[in-house]
Design a protein around this motif. Structure first.
Motif, PDB file in Angstrom:
ATOM      1  N   THR A  22       0.725  -1.159  -0.035  1.00  0.00           N
ATOM      2  CA  THR A  22       0.127  -0.040   0.008  1.00  0.00           C
ATOM      3  C   THR A  22       0.849   1.160   0.025  1.00  0.00           C
ATOM      4  O   THR A  22       0.449   2.379  -0.636  1.00  0.00           O
ATOM      5  CB  THR A  22      -0.928  -0.082   1.219  1.00  0.00           C
ATOM      6  OG1 THR A  22      -1.612  -1.365   1.382  1.00  0.00           O
ATOM      7  CG2 THR A  22      -1.835   1.090   1.175  1.00  0.00           C
ATOM      8  N   PHE A  23       1.807   1.236   0.634  1.00  0.00           N
ATOM      9  CA  PHE A  23       3.041   2.498   0.958  1.00  0.00           C
ATOM     10  C   PHE A  23       3.475   2.575  -0.489  1.00  0.00           C
ATOM     11  O   PHE A  23       3.670   3.799  -1.120  1.00  0.00           O
ATOM     12  CB  PHE A  23       3.880   2.193   1.956  1.00  0.00           C
ATOM     13  CG  PHE A  23       5.273   3.112   1.768  1.00  0.00           C
ATOM     14  CD1 PHE A  23       4.857   4.273   2.446  1.00  0.00           C
ATOM     15  CD2 PHE A  23       6.166   2.910   1.000  1.00  0.00           C
ATOM     16  CE1 PHE A  23       6.102   5.287   2.378  1.00  0.00           C
ATOM     17  CE2 PHE A  23       7.293   3.637   1.132  1.00  0.00           C
ATOM     18  CZ  PHE A  23       7.331   4.909   1.695  1.00  0.00           C
ATOM     19  N   LEU A  24       3.961   1.488  -1.420  1.00  0.00           N
ATOM     20  CA  LEU A  24       4.619   1.510  -2.346  1.00  0.00           C
ATOM     21  C   LEU A  24       3.417   2.178  -3.619  1.00  0.00           C
ATOM     22  O   LEU A  24       3.870   3.125  -4.481  1.00  0.00           O
ATOM     23  CB  LEU A  24       5.310   0.415  -2.861  1.00  0.00           C
ATOM     24  CG  LEU A  24       6.604   0.015  -2.142  1.00  0.00           C
ATOM     25  CD1 LEU A  24       6.754  -1.478  -2.472  1.00  0.00           C
ATOM     26  CD2 LEU A  24       7.645   0.962  -2.124  1.00  0.00           C
ATOM     27  N   THR A  25       2.505   1.626  -3.673  1.00  0.00           N
ATOM     28  CA  THR A  25       1.338   1.974  -4.515  1.00  0.00           C
ATOM     29  C   THR A  25       0.740   3.485  -4.440  1.00  0.00           C
ATOM     30  O   THR A  25       0.892   4.128  -5.356  1.00  0.00           O
ATOM     31  CB  THR A  25       0.163   0.767  -4.985  1.00  0.00           C
ATOM     32  OG1 THR A  25      -0.235   0.893  -3.405  1.00  0.00           O
ATOM     33  CG2 THR A  25       0.624  -0.213  -5.347  1.00  0.00           C
ATOM     34  N   LEU A  26       0.745   4.003  -2.941  1.00  0.00           N
ATOM     35  CA  LEU A  26       0.366   5.273  -2.871  1.00  0.00           C
ATOM     36  C   LEU A  26       1.327   6.123  -3.224  1.00  0.00           C
ATOM     37  O   LEU A  26       0.944   7.217  -3.994  1.00  0.00           O
ATOM     38  CB  LEU A  26      -0.133   5.098  -1.220  1.00  0.00           C
ATOM     39  CG  LEU A  26      -0.648   6.193  -0.636  1.00  0.00           C
ATOM     40  CD1 LEU A  26      -2.235   6.122  -1.366  1.00  0.00           C
ATOM     41  CD2 LEU A  26      -0.875   6.509   0.777  1.00  0.00           C
TER      42      LEU A  26
ATOM     43  N   VAL B 231       5.291  21.966  -1.277  1.00  0.00           N
ATOM     44  CA  VAL B 231       3.869  21.411  -0.869  1.00  0.00           C
ATOM     45  C   VAL B 231       3.454  19.974  -1.190  1.00  0.00           C
ATOM     46  O   VAL B 231       3.144  19.058  -0.383  1.00  0.00           O
ATOM     47  CB  VAL B 231       2.711  22.263  -1.349  1.00  0.00           C
ATOM     48  CG1 VAL B 231       1.410  21.612  -1.133  1.00  0.00           C
ATOM     49  CG2 VAL B 231       2.768  23.632  -0.650  1.00  0.00           C
ATOM     50  N   PHE B 232       3.926  19.576  -2.386  1.00  0.00           N
ATOM     51  CA  PHE B 232       3.799  18.340  -2.955  1.00  0.00           C
ATOM     52  C   PHE B 232       4.775  17.383  -1.998  1.00  0.00           C
ATOM     53  O   PHE B 232       4.097  16.133  -1.671  1.00  0.00           O
ATOM     54  CB  PHE B 232       4.401  18.219  -4.214  1.00  0.00           C
ATOM     55  CG  PHE B 232       4.357  16.858  -5.012  1.00  0.00           C
ATOM     56  CD1 PHE B 232       3.076  16.186  -5.231  1.00  0.00           C
ATOM     57  CD2 PHE B 232       5.543  16.297  -5.356  1.00  0.00           C
ATOM     58  CE1 PHE B 232       3.096  14.835  -5.789  1.00  0.00           C
ATOM     59  CE2 PHE B 232       5.547  14.920  -6.011  1.00  0.00           C
ATOM     60  CZ  PHE B 232       4.340  14.161  -6.086  1.00  0.00           C
TER      61      PHE B 232
ATOM     62  N   VAL C 275       4.623  12.902   2.127  1.00  0.00           N
ATOM     63  CA  VAL C 275       5.215  12.434   3.270  1.00  0.00           C
ATOM     64  C   VAL C 275       4.122  12.375   4.314  1.00  0.00           C
ATOM     65  O   VAL C 275       4.100  11.143   5.057  1.00  0.00           O
ATOM     66  CB  VAL C 275       6.288  13.358   4.010  1.00  0.00           C
ATOM     67  CG1 VAL C 275       6.638  13.216   5.276  1.00  0.00           C
ATOM     68  CG2 VAL C 275       7.445  13.370   2.951  1.00  0.00           C
ATOM     69  N   VAL C 276       3.322  13.148   4.541  1.00  0.00           N
ATOM     70  CA  VAL C 276       2.283  13.134   5.735  1.00  0.00           C
ATOM     71  C   VAL C 276       1.351  11.915   5.214  1.00  0.00           C
ATOM     72  O   VAL C 276       0.885  11.101   5.927  1.00  0.00           O
ATOM     73  CB  VAL C 276       1.422  14.427   5.705  1.00  0.00           C
ATOM     74  CG1 VAL C 276       0.198  14.212   6.573  1.00  0.00           C
ATOM     75  CG2 VAL C 276       2.319  15.392   6.219  1.00  0.00           C
ATOM     76  N   LEU C 277       0.873  11.878   3.906  1.00  0.00           N
ATOM     77  CA  LEU C 277      -0.180  10.705   3.669  1.00  0.00           C
ATOM     78  C   LEU C 277       0.518   9.297   3.869  1.00  0.00           C
ATOM     79  O   LEU C 277      -0.001   8.417   4.049  1.00  0.00           O
ATOM     80  CB  LEU C 277      -0.432  10.790   2.081  1.00  0.00           C
ATOM     81  CG  LEU C 277      -1.204   9.988   1.294  1.00  0.00           C
ATOM     82  CD1 LEU C 277      -2.580  10.232   2.074  1.00  0.00           C
ATOM     83  CD2 LEU C 277      -1.395  10.216  -0.055  1.00  0.00           C
ATOM     84  N   ALA C 278       1.798   9.185   3.295  1.00  0.00           N
ATOM     85  CA  ALA C 278       2.361   8.112   3.827  1.00  0.00           C
ATOM     86  C   ALA C 278       2.535   7.530   5.072  1.00  0.00           C
ATOM     87  O   ALA C 278       2.402   6.400   5.401  1.00  0.00           O
ATOM     88  CB  ALA C 278       3.903   7.868   3.128  1.00  0.00           C
TER      89      ALA C 278
END
Length: 283
Positions: free
Chosen positions: A205-209, A260-261, A266-269
């Protein structure tokens, strides 16, 4: 040997550390600093404060790219993980030719993204032409679907290998005990196999995200952001802002978009890892 390593560890660490600082840390710090400036080169810099960050949200192409990327990430992450896990289940049942199937599914991951984009552009445009439909560059919906198909085709095989490794580590005695207790295949899947492969699910999930959110080269070669930047994703939008628009102000805005990107990914991961790791069980 271990004593020598403990004694001379700086000799081994310093070259890699220096390369990491020069190649990543220092450019990253410079990038953050330049996001507060208007510039043409690093020698011609004018400080503008938070002006660049305020302007990025007034750019309609950036907000559109953000939501387009978000939807693409959700769709591709779900499809890749579900399909990869399903294939992994099939290939851990001891069927003939398992190794051949594993190799075949994994091979697309070895091809570069730019090449994949052009290959799938030819294939999909050929299919669309045969069906008398608009080409990828003329229809945003087909462009979106093309990106999803390309991403799935490239990533499923890699995630499948990780899921296979996780499934092979599920203790057989647990499955045998469940069968003795009368559990059916569905109960074994959802009560034993999936909970036991949660570490693999976390990794995949981490890699695909992150890979979906950072997608650039496939987007560049498959659709080029067309039509009218409607299929432009965040990474490509940052590139377009920084390099394709004239004027020193756009470079600063592009740099602010990049910061910002980076922070958002980072926050999402981190949130995703905490969510999935909380569901892992100890073997």
């Amino acid at each position: 040997m271990e004593k020598a390593i403990r004694r001379y560890w700086p000799v081994f660490v310093l070259p890699t550390l220096l390369a990491f600082i020069i190649g990543f840390i220092w450019p990253f710090i410079w990038g953050v600093a330049l996001s507060f400036c208007k510039f043409t080169t690093v020698q011609n810099v004018t400080f503008v404060g938070l002006g660049n960050y305020a302007k990025i949200w007034l750019d309609d192409t950036f907000t559109h790219a953000f939501w387009f990327t978000a939807v693409f990430t959700v769709v591709s992450t779900v499809l890749i993980n579900v399909l990869a896990f399903g294939i992994a289940l099939l290939l851990t049942r001891g069927i003939r030719g398992t190794n051949i199937f594993r190799t075949t599914f994994f091979m697309p991951n070895l091809i570069g993204g730019i090449i994949l984009g052009y290959i799938w552009q030819i294939l999909l445009n050929g299919v669309l032409s045969a069906l008398e439909k608009p080409l990828l560059s003329l229809n945003a919906t087909y462009g979106f679907l093309g990106l999803v198909i390309l991403m799935c085709w490239q990533q499923i095989g890699y995630m499948m290998i990780i899921y296979i490794a996780g499934l092979q580590n599920v203790p057989l005695d647990l499955i045998e005990a469940a069968k003795i207790d009368g559990a059916n295949a569905k109960q074994i899947l959802f009560k034993i196999k999936i909970p036991m492969v949660m570490p693999s699910i976390t990794i995949c999930t981490f890699l695909t995200l992150t890979n979906s959110f950072k997608l650039f080269d496939q987007n560049l070669s498959l659709t080029g952001g067309e039509p009218a930047k409607q299929t432009m994703m965040l990474a490509y939008n940052i590139y377009d802002t920084f390099y394709a628009r004239s004027g020193p102000q756009w470079k600063g805005i592009g740099q602010a978009k990049a910061v910002v990107f980076c922070l958002f990914v980072v926050v999402l991961a981190v949130l995703q890892q905490k969510l999935t790791q909380s569901k892992e069980v100890q073997q």
